[in-house]
Write a protein that holds these residues in place. Structure first.
Motif, short mmCIF file in Angstrom:
data_model
loop_
_atom_site.label_atom_id
_atom_site.label_comp_id
_atom_site.label_asym_id
_atom_site.label_seq_id
_atom_site.Cartn_x
_atom_site.Cartn_y
_atom_site.Cartn_z
N LYS A 171 -1.01 53.48 6.30
CA LYS A 171 -0.36 53.66 7.61
C LYS A 171 0.28 52.35 8.02
O LYS A 171 -0.28 51.28 7.81
CB LYS A 171 -1.41 54.10 8.65
N TYR A 172 1.46 52.42 8.62
CA TYR A 172 2.21 51.23 9.09
C TYR A 172 2.51 50.27 7.94
O TYR A 172 2.65 49.06 8.16
CB TYR A 172 1.44 50.49 10.19
N GLY A 173 2.56 50.79 6.72
CA GLY A 173 2.79 49.90 5.58
C GLY A 173 1.55 49.09 5.20
O GLY A 173 1.65 48.11 4.46
N LEU A 174 0.39 49.51 5.70
CA LEU A 174 -0.87 48.81 5.44
C LEU A 174 -1.87 49.78 4.83
O LEU A 174 -1.76 51.00 4.99
CB LEU A 174 -1.46 48.25 6.74
N THR A 175 -2.88 49.22 4.17
CA THR A 175 -4.04 50.00 3.77
C THR A 175 -5.10 49.82 4.85
O THR A 175 -5.54 48.69 5.10
CB THR A 175 -4.60 49.54 2.40
N ILE A 219 2.82 47.21 15.95
CA ILE A 219 1.49 47.76 15.72
C ILE A 219 0.87 47.16 14.46
O ILE A 219 -0.30 46.78 14.43
CB ILE A 219 1.56 49.31 15.61
N LYS A 220 1.69 47.04 13.42
CA LYS A 220 1.24 46.48 12.15
C LYS A 220 0.71 45.05 12.34
O LYS A 220 -0.33 44.68 11.77
CB LYS A 220 2.41 46.47 11.16
N ALA A 221 1.39 44.27 13.18
CA ALA A 221 0.98 42.88 13.42
C ALA A 221 -0.39 42.83 14.10
O ALA A 221 -1.22 41.97 13.78
CB ALA A 221 2.02 42.17 14.27
N VAL A 222 -0.64 43.74 15.05
CA VAL A 222 -1.94 43.77 15.73
C VAL A 222 -3.05 44.17 14.76
O VAL A 222 -4.12 43.54 14.72
CB VAL A 222 -1.91 44.75 16.93
N ILE A 223 -2.80 45.20 13.95
CA ILE A 223 -3.80 45.64 12.97
C ILE A 223 -4.12 44.52 11.98
O ILE A 223 -5.28 44.29 11.62
CB ILE A 223 -3.31 46.89 12.19
N ARG A 224 -3.08 43.79 11.57
CA ARG A 224 -3.29 42.68 10.63
C ARG A 224 -4.18 41.61 11.25
O ARG A 224 -5.03 41.01 10.58
CB ARG A 224 -1.94 42.07 10.24
N GLN A 225 -4.00 41.35 12.55
CA GLN A 225 -4.83 40.35 13.21
C GLN A 225 -6.28 40.80 13.32
O GLN A 225 -7.19 39.99 13.21
CB GLN A 225 -4.27 40.04 14.60
N ILE A 226 -6.47 42.10 13.55
CA ILE A 226 -7.83 42.63 13.57
C ILE A 226 -8.49 42.40 12.21
O ILE A 226 -9.64 41.95 12.13
CB ILE A 226 -7.83 44.13 13.92
N THR A 227 -7.75 42.68 11.14
CA THR A 227 -8.27 42.47 9.79
C THR A 227 -8.60 41.01 9.53
O THR A 227 -9.62 40.68 8.91
CB THR A 227 -7.24 42.96 8.75
N PHE A 229 -2.35 54.49 17.43
CA PHE A 229 -2.68 53.08 17.17
C PHE A 229 -4.16 52.83 17.42
O PHE A 229 -4.84 52.16 16.63
CB PHE A 229 -1.85 52.14 18.06
N PHE A 230 -4.68 53.36 18.54
CA PHE A 230 -6.09 53.14 18.85
C PHE A 230 -7.00 53.79 17.81
O PHE A 230 -8.07 53.25 17.49
CB PHE A 230 -6.43 53.62 20.26
N HIS A 231 -6.61 54.91 17.26
CA HIS A 231 -7.39 55.54 16.19
C HIS A 231 -7.57 54.56 15.03
O HIS A 231 -8.69 54.32 14.56
CB HIS A 231 -6.70 56.82 15.72
N TYR A 232 -6.46 54.00 14.58
CA TYR A 232 -6.53 53.09 13.44
C TYR A 232 -7.09 51.72 13.83
O TYR A 232 -7.83 51.09 13.06
CB TYR A 232 -5.14 52.94 12.80
N GLY A 233 -6.77 51.26 15.04
CA GLY A 233 -7.28 49.97 15.50
C GLY A 233 -8.79 49.96 15.66
O GLY A 233 -9.48 49.03 15.20
N ILE A 234 -9.33 51.00 16.29
CA ILE A 234 -10.79 51.10 16.48
C ILE A 234 -11.49 51.20 15.14
O ILE A 234 -12.50 50.54 14.89
CB ILE A 234 -11.14 52.30 17.40
N ILE A 267 8.68 49.32 16.69
CA ILE A 267 7.38 49.64 17.29
C ILE A 267 6.29 49.53 16.23
O ILE A 267 5.24 48.92 16.45
CB ILE A 267 7.38 51.05 17.92
N ASN A 268 6.54 50.12 15.08
CA ASN A 268 5.55 50.10 14.00
C ASN A 268 5.27 48.68 13.50
O ASN A 268 4.16 48.36 13.11
CB ASN A 268 5.98 51.00 12.85
N LYS A 269 6.31 47.82 13.52
CA LYS A 269 6.10 46.42 13.13
C LYS A 269 5.15 45.73 14.09
O LYS A 269 4.29 44.94 13.68
CB LYS A 269 7.45 45.68 13.10
#
Length: 204
Positions: A49-53, A129-137, A24-29, A125-127
Motif C-alpha cells: 500500500k502507498y508503494g510500501l510493504t 501518507i507514505k512519508a508518515v507511515i515511513r516515519q512510524i516504521t 490511512f489510520f487503518h494502516y498507520g495503527i 496525497i499518497n506521498k
C-alpha cells in the motif's frame, strides 16, 4: 478500482477524503502495533500500500475492534466533528502510559457532501501518507525499547456536539509526565489535514 468512491486522479469529495484518512489510520495503527511489538509479529501479514510493504494484523478480534473504530471515525470525518485520534500504549502490569501517538485532524468546515469535488493530485496525497507511515516504521530507531507486556487504547477527541455512540465512554487524556516529544510529518487531502506526533516516557 482502488480509488472507487475515494478520489479520481484529479479531484476529491468530502466522502472521498473521509475514506482516505480512515484508510490511512487503518494502516498507520497497524504499523504502530507491529513496530512497537504490542502484538506478536507472527500475527501480522505483509500487504502492499502507498508503494510500501505494510504489516497488518490477522487477529480476528483486533480486526473487528479496529473496523468498528474506523467506521465511526469515518462518520466523524464526514461530519467534520473530529479533532484528534490518540493511540496510547500502557504497561499492562502498572497501567503506566509509555507512549502517546497523537494525530491532530483539521477539517475544512466549509465543505459539505454537496460541494463540488476539489482539484487535487491523488499521488501527492499518497506521498504525504507514505512519508508518515515511513516515519512510524523508523520510530524504532529513537523510541525506548518497550519491556514487558503492553496494551493499547484509542482515544478520539470530537467537537462537543458530535454524536457519541452508546458503546464509547469518556476517558482522561492519559498524558505522560515530562514526556519527550517528536513531531512527525503531516499530510492533507485539502479537506482534512493530519498532523502526527509521538510522545514517550523518557529514561532520563
Amino acid at each position: 478500482m482502488a480509488a472507487t468512491a475515494q478520489a479520481t486522479k484529479n479531484s476529491i469529495t468530502l466522502k472521498g477524503s473521509a475514506q482516505m484518512v480512515s484508510e490511512f489510520f487503518h494502516y498507520g495503527i497497524n504499523s504502530i502495533l507491529y513496530q512497537r511489538g504490542i502484538y506478536p509479529p507472527e500475527t501480522f501479514e505483509r500487504v502492499q500500500k502507498y508503494g510500501l510493504t505494510i504489516l497488518v494484523t490477522t487477529d480476528k478480534v483486533l480486526n473487528e475492534y479496529l473496523a468498528n473504530v474506523l467506521r465511526q471515525l469515518e462518520e466523524w470525518l464526514l461530519q467534520k466533528t473530529i479533532q484528534k485520534l490518540v493511540l496510547v500504549v500502557t504497561d499492562i502490569d502498572t497501567n503506566e502510559v509509555l507512549e502517546r501517538w497523537q494525530f491532530d485532524i483539521e477539517c475544512d468546515k466549509s465543505v459539505t457532501e454537496d460541494s463540488k469535488p476539489r482539484n487535487v493530485v491523488e499521488e501527492d496525497i499518497n506521498k504525504g501518507i507514505k512519508a508518515v507511515i515511513r516515519q512510524i516504521t523508523a520510530s524504532v530507531t529513537f523510541l525506548p525499547l518497550l519491556e514487558g507486556a503492553t496494551v493499547f487504547d484509542l482515544l478520539v477527541y470530537t467537537d462537543k456536539d458530535a454524536d457519541m455512540p452508546m458503546k464509547w465512554e469518556e476517558s482522561n487524556a492519559q498524558l505522560i509526565p515530562q514526556a519527550q516529544e517528536v513531531k512527525l510529518r503531516s499530510f492533507t487531502t485539502t479537506i482534512h489535514k493530519v498532523d502526527a506526533m509521538v510522545s514517550y516516557k523518557s529514561d532520563q
